[in-house]
Structure formats: C-alpha cells, structure tokens
Design a protein around this motif. Structure first.
Motif, short mmCIF file in Angstrom:
data_model
loop_
_atom_site.label_atom_id
_atom_site.label_comp_id
_atom_site.label_asym_id
_atom_site.label_seq_id
_atom_site.Cartn_x
_atom_site.Cartn_y
_atom_site.Cartn_z
N THR A 82 0.85 -1.19 0.00
CA THR A 82 0.00 0.00 0.00
C THR A 82 0.89 1.24 0.00
OG1 THR A 82 -0.13 0.03 2.42
CG2 THR A 82 -1.88 -1.13 1.23
N ILE A 83 0.36 2.31 -0.53
CA ILE A 83 1.10 3.57 -0.59
C ILE A 83 0.17 4.70 -0.14
CG2 ILE A 83 2.32 5.22 -2.07
CD1 ILE A 83 3.11 2.95 -3.89
N ARG A 84 0.69 5.59 0.71
CA ARG A 84 -0.08 6.78 1.08
C ARG A 84 0.85 7.98 1.11
NH1 ARG A 84 -0.29 8.63 6.52
NH2 ARG A 84 1.10 7.51 7.93
N ILE A 131 22.50 -7.19 33.68
CA ILE A 131 22.43 -7.75 32.33
C ILE A 131 22.45 -6.62 31.32
CG2 ILE A 131 21.21 -9.85 32.99
CD1 ILE A 131 18.60 -8.50 32.20
N LYS A 132 22.92 -6.91 30.10
CA LYS A 132 22.97 -5.91 29.04
C LYS A 132 22.30 -6.47 27.79
CE LYS A 132 27.29 -3.79 30.69
NZ LYS A 132 28.69 -3.42 30.31
N ILE A 133 21.58 -5.61 27.12
CA ILE A 133 20.85 -6.02 25.90
C ILE A 133 21.10 -4.98 24.82
CG2 ILE A 133 18.59 -6.60 24.92
CD1 ILE A 133 17.69 -6.80 27.97
N ASN A 134 21.60 -5.43 23.70
CA ASN A 134 21.76 -4.53 22.54
C ASN A 134 20.96 -5.11 21.39
OD1 ASN A 134 22.60 -2.55 20.80
ND2 ASN A 134 24.77 -2.72 21.32
N ALA A 135 20.25 -4.24 20.66
CA ALA A 135 19.42 -4.73 19.57
C ALA A 135 19.36 -3.70 18.45
CB ALA A 135 18.01 -5.06 20.06
N ILE A 136 18.90 -4.13 17.30
CA ILE A 136 18.87 -3.30 16.11
C ILE A 136 17.84 -2.17 16.24
CG2 ILE A 136 17.13 -4.71 14.90
CD1 ILE A 136 18.86 -4.31 12.34
N ASN A 137 18.16 -1.01 15.69
CA ASN A 137 17.27 0.14 15.66
C ASN A 137 16.38 0.10 14.42
OD1 ASN A 137 18.23 1.53 18.02
ND2 ASN A 137 20.09 2.07 16.88
N PRO A 138 15.37 0.94 14.34
CA PRO A 138 14.49 0.95 13.17
C PRO A 138 15.22 1.22 11.85
CG PRO A 138 13.43 2.12 14.96
CD PRO A 138 14.82 1.82 15.41
N ASP A 139 16.35 1.97 11.92
CA ASP A 139 17.07 2.30 10.69
C ASP A 139 18.09 1.24 10.29
OD1 ASP A 139 18.99 2.63 12.61
OD2 ASP A 139 19.43 4.73 12.13
N ALA A 242 15.42 -1.65 5.94
CA ALA A 242 15.40 -2.44 7.16
C ALA A 242 13.97 -2.78 7.59
CB ALA A 242 16.12 -1.69 8.28
N SER A 243 13.01 -1.98 7.14
CA SER A 243 11.61 -2.16 7.55
C SER A 243 10.73 -2.39 6.33
CB SER A 243 11.13 -0.91 8.31
OG SER A 243 9.74 -0.99 8.57
N ASN A 244 9.58 -2.99 6.58
CA ASN A 244 8.60 -3.16 5.50
C ASN A 244 7.80 -1.88 5.24
OD1 ASN A 244 9.03 -5.94 4.88
ND2 ASN A 244 8.02 -6.47 6.81
N THR A 245 7.98 -0.90 6.11
CA THR A 245 7.35 0.41 5.91
C THR A 245 8.44 1.47 5.83
OG1 THR A 245 5.36 -0.26 7.14
CG2 THR A 245 5.74 2.09 6.88
N PHE A 246 8.45 2.20 4.75
CA PHE A 246 9.52 3.19 4.51
C PHE A 246 8.96 4.30 3.63
CE2 PHE A 246 9.79 -0.51 1.77
CZ PHE A 246 9.69 0.03 0.49
N THR A 247 9.77 5.32 3.43
CA THR A 247 9.34 6.50 2.68
C THR A 247 10.17 6.69 1.42
OG1 THR A 247 8.64 7.59 4.72
CG2 THR A 247 8.95 9.00 2.81
N ILE A 248 9.48 6.97 0.32
CA ILE A 248 10.13 7.32 -0.95
C ILE A 248 9.43 8.56 -1.50
CG2 ILE A 248 10.66 6.63 -3.32
CD1 ILE A 248 10.69 3.75 -2.47
N ASN A 249 10.19 9.62 -1.73
CA ASN A 249 9.65 10.84 -2.35
C ASN A 249 8.43 11.41 -1.63
OD1 ASN A 249 11.62 10.60 -4.30
ND2 ASN A 249 10.28 9.69 -5.83
N GLY A 250 8.44 11.30 -0.29
CA GLY A 250 7.33 11.85 0.48
C GLY A 250 6.12 10.95 0.57
N PHE A 251 6.23 9.71 0.04
CA PHE A 251 5.13 8.73 0.12
C PHE A 251 5.55 7.58 1.02
CE2 PHE A 251 3.94 11.05 -3.60
CZ PHE A 251 2.57 10.92 -3.73
N LEU A 255 5.05 -2.65 2.60
CA LEU A 255 5.07 -3.94 1.89
C LEU A 255 4.25 -4.96 2.64
CD1 LEU A 255 8.87 -4.08 0.95
CD2 LEU A 255 6.98 -3.01 -0.30
N LYS A 256 3.51 -5.80 1.90
CA LYS A 256 2.64 -6.79 2.52
C LYS A 256 2.94 -8.22 2.07
CE LYS A 256 -1.72 -5.46 2.40
NZ LYS A 256 -2.98 -4.92 1.80
N ASN A 257 3.47 -8.37 0.86
CA ASN A 257 3.68 -9.71 0.30
C ASN A 257 4.86 -9.67 -0.66
OD1 ASN A 257 3.06 -12.45 -0.12
ND2 ASN A 257 1.94 -11.95 -1.99
N ALA A 258 5.59 -10.78 -0.73
CA ALA A 258 6.75 -10.86 -1.62
C ALA A 258 6.51 -11.92 -2.69
CB ALA A 258 8.01 -11.18 -0.81
#
Length: 498
Positions: A82-84, A131-139, A242-251, A255-258
C-alpha cells in the motif's frame, strides 16, 4: 418604617413614591445607557469570536501545505503493498517488485530452563546481577549503548524481570511455561550488516535461560534466525530497507507480500479532499461578511430604549422579548472598525498576487464575487473550474493562498486575510475587550465604569432627596396636627362659655 398622613389624611407614601419616580428618570437613563453599552460590547465580542475561528480555519486549511498534498493512490495489486502520501505535493508513480519482506531476528532457549516462573530468581542465581541487551534500531543500525538492567534475584521472578526487559529494551521476550523455554525477538526488523541483531550479556541469559549470546550464534545452533531486510526493485532499481514500511519521495510504502511480481502504482491529487477544504473556507468567509454586513446595516430603533426593571414588571414576557429585539438592534451600525475590515478583506481577496509564477487571482480557480448586490461581496464557486485547477496543479493553489512576500501585494490571499483579521481583532479588543478583560483595559469598559460611578453618586443623591421629601411632609403633618389641636382647644373654650 415611615407612616405619614395621619393628620392630613393623605397617602404620603404613595406621593413620595410618585415624586421619586420623577426624580429617578435621569438614573433610569443611565441604566439604559449602561445596558446598551453592554449589548454593544457583547456584539463586538461575538464578531471577534467569529474572526478568531475563521483565522484558525484559514491556518488549518487553505494555508496548510498538507491540504494540497492530499493524494489518491492506486495500486494494481493492493495485496502486495500500500502507498499513502505523507507530504509530497508532486505525484508519484512507477513499478515496484517485492522480492523479500523484512523480518526480525529471533532466538530461543536451546533446552528447557527448568525454571518455576512463580519462584524468586534467587533459587537459581544469587547476588546483585547486571544484564545488558543490545538490539537493532528501526534504521538498521545497532544501539550506541546497550540497555543495562541491574536487579536483585531475591526480589524478582522470571516474569517480573522479563516485563522490565520488554519495557526498556529493543527486545521482546516471552517465557513459555509449557516448554520451559524463553523466546527473544528484536522489536525492529532488518539485517545488521556488521553482525548480530540481538546481543545479550549476563549470567542470567546463559545459565538461567539457556540462551546464546547473540542471535547469529543461536541461528548457527538452530535456536534462532537472523534479521533480514526488505528487498525490492523500484522502477528497475534493486534496493533494500530495514523495515517493511519506509518513505520514498514523500510517500509511505508498506510492503505486505513478496511475490517477486511487478506491480504498478500511480498517484493523483485528491480533488474532492482539497475541494472540501476550499469550499469550507469560502463558506466561513461568506458567513463572516454576512454577519458583519448585517450588523453594519442593522436599523437602530432609537424609540426603543432598554427596559428598566419597573417597566418589565408591567409587561408580558412576549412584549419584553419583542421590545428588546428592537432595543438591541443597530449596536454596531456603521461601525468604522468593522466597515474598514470588510473593505480590507475584499481588497485582500480581489487584488492579484504579485510575482506569483502560476495563479495570481481567485477567478483563475473558479471563485468569484456574487453578482447579486444583496450578497454584499459574498464569494461563489464554479465547482467544475475549481476541480480542474486542483487536478492541474494543487501546489499553484497553495501558492495563491499562502505565498510569502515582503509587501502586501506579494503575499498570498490567505496570508493577507489573516493579517487583516489580526489587526481588526486587536482594534475590537481595544474597544470591547474579551471575556477575561477588566473594564479599565478597554474603551467600552471604561465608559461602563464611568456610568457606574455616576449611578452610585445619583443613588446617594436620591436617598437625600427622598429624605428631604419625608422631612417636608413630616413638617406639614406636624403643622396640621398643631392646627387641629388649636382648633379643638378653641372649640372647647367657646363651648365652655355657652
């Protein structure tokens, strides 16, 4: 309590009341003047409230770039993505081919922990633990510093500690009481090109939960998975996110299916959505100038003064309502502040925008002045022409309304209008104040205070006058009583001589 007329037989009380009614005429006039000024003040404030609301509407609609960024996006296969539109004023179209969806890294216990979730952790480990926990960021990058949690095993159960981990870290953990195992999942999807996406440190993870130190080691041991990026081609260009939701040209793309199948998409201005905002602006403008013009031309009935309390007592409720309807009429008739504002608002909208690259006048988008002189400058919309202008270039309409400039002629129509409204509201506030104002801070308020002072002084004077009348009538009563006494004495004397 005063009682008069015993000697004279006259109704002194009624006579004094009638005399005081005449004496109170100037006070009644002051009360009427005060009431009229209060009505006038309230009518000014009503106009200011309408202008304030209209000013906010302008800012939130025709002056807001987001209004013209509304897009209708069509996708040939909505099951793929979908695109918005978020903030783009330009259209967006092309082909997207999704090869792989982004997923989050996972890891889980290699064998049952053997932990009873209801028991304190001190049954399994002792001493203060960190304890210490390191994990990936949204970017797709890792945290700069791992999340640290220090706890006392005597105070924590596995459930309470997992709740803390879930609330402060980028990892979500779950203890399955059926298998006695713990599952850990990165809260963010994506692949860390420099290593693991989940990194753990502390005896609690290794010796109590039977977890590996990171998800890559867990994946190698068959107890986890590595995170992966979304892979897709945009107009033939292969790329990743990195994410299924991202921005291109202000949109925003979700992503829902591959299926690895090319899917086309395109956007166009949301004509109806933009039209709705402009129509609302025109409607509110028309309501405002109708209200102001109505007040400026409302007839003043000078023979219908505000009613006093005594007058109301002798009238029916309907009679009072009809009387006050006329008494309140014309409080703002020919007011110079409002007349100037109306003329300036018309000039703001009808004067061309200098230096505009596209549109420069409202008529170019189908908005003109009504031909009916009774409308007194209301705007009318040619909806077909306005829709065509929106479809062609919504950003040009935005510039027509919101263009910045050094001079008034260079500024957009809405920007000019807001400046006029702001100046008018300040002038009205100086004259009529606002709900929270004290009387000393605005003109009508000071006039009201002055009338109150006059009324207070006149009330004191009326008390003195009434006292004087009573003294005079009392003196008359005494004189009559003395005369009666003398007459009776003389009659007795003459009667005695017979």
């Amino acid at each position: 309590m005063r009682i008069g007329g015993l000697a004279s037989g006259m109704d002194i009380d009624s006579m004094v009341k009638e005399l005081m009614t005449a004496e109170k005429i100037p006070l009644n006039k002051l009360e009427q003047k005060k009431q009229y000024l209060e009505w006038q003040r309230d009518d000014y404030r009503e106009i200011n409230k309408m202008m304030f609301n209209f000013d906010n509407l302008i800012f939130d609609s025709v002056m807001k770039q987001g209004t013209y960024a509304q897009k209708t996006v069509s996708v040939s296969n909505p099951n793929e993505f979908t695109i918005r539109n978020l903030n783009s004023t330009s259209d967006f179209s092309g082909t997207l081919q999704v090869e792989q969806l982004a997923s989050a890294a996972t890891m889980f216990s290699g064998s049952s922990t053997g932990i009873d979730p209801s028991k304190k952790l001190s049954d399994y480990i002792t001493g203060t633990q960190t304890i210490k926990i390191n994990a990936i960021n949204p970017d797709g990058t890792m945290q700069d510093k791992p999340t640290e949690i220090t706890f006392d095993p005597a105070e924590e159960t596995i459930g309470s500690l997992i709740n803390k981990i879930n609330s402060v870290s980028n990892v979500s953990m779950f203890f399955d009481s059926a298998t006695g195992k713990v599952a850990a999942t990165a809260k963010n999807t994506g692949n860390n090109k420099d290593g693991a996406e989940i990194v753990l440190e502390g005896d609690f993870f290794i010796n109590v939960l039977n977890l590996q130190l990171d998800n890559q080691a867990a994946a190698t041991a068959g107890n986890g998975t590595e995170g992966q990026n979304a892979k897709f081609s945009y107009n033939g260009l292969a790329t990743e996110r990195a994410s299924n939701t991202f921005t291109i040209n202000g949109f925003e793309v979700s992503l829902k299916n591959a299926s690895n199948t090319p899917v086309t998409f395109s956007s166009s201005p949301d004509v109806d959505g933009i039209l709705e905002k402009i129509v609302k602006f025109v409607d509110q403008y028309n309501k405002l100038i109708e209200k102001v013009n109505g007040d400026l031309n409302e007839k003043r009935y000078r023979d219908f003064q505000p009613l006093t309390a005594e007058q109301k007592e002798s009238m029916e409720e309907k009679e009072i309502e009809l009387w006050e309807e006329r008494a309140k009429s014309g409080t703002l008739r020919n007011d110079s502040i409002l007349a100037s504002a109306i003329n300036k608002m018309r000039s703001d909208l009808y004067s061309p925008v200098s230096g505009a690259e596209g549109l420069s006048q409202l008529a170019e988008i189908g908005i003109t002045t009504s031909n009916d002189y009774l409308d007194r400058g209301k705007l009318v919309i040619n909806e077909k022409k306005l829709k065509e202008a929106i479809s062609k270039d919504p950003n040009a309409i935005y510039e027509l309304f919101a263009k910045e400039g050094a001079t008034t002629s260079e500024k957009g129509l809405a920007r000019r209008l807001r400046e006029t409204l702001d100046a008018t509201m300040k002038n009205v506030e100086e004259k009529a104040g606002k709900g929270s104002s004290t009387n000393s801070t605005f003109t009508l308020g000071r006039n009201l205070d002055n009338i109150e002072d006059q009324m207070d002084r006149f009330q004191d004077r009326l008390i003195q006058i009434e006292d004087r009348y009573w003294r005079q009538f009392t003196a008359m009563e005494k004189a009559i009583q003395q005369s009666n006494q003398q007459s009776m004495f003389l009659m007795q004397q003459f009667g005695g001589g017979m």
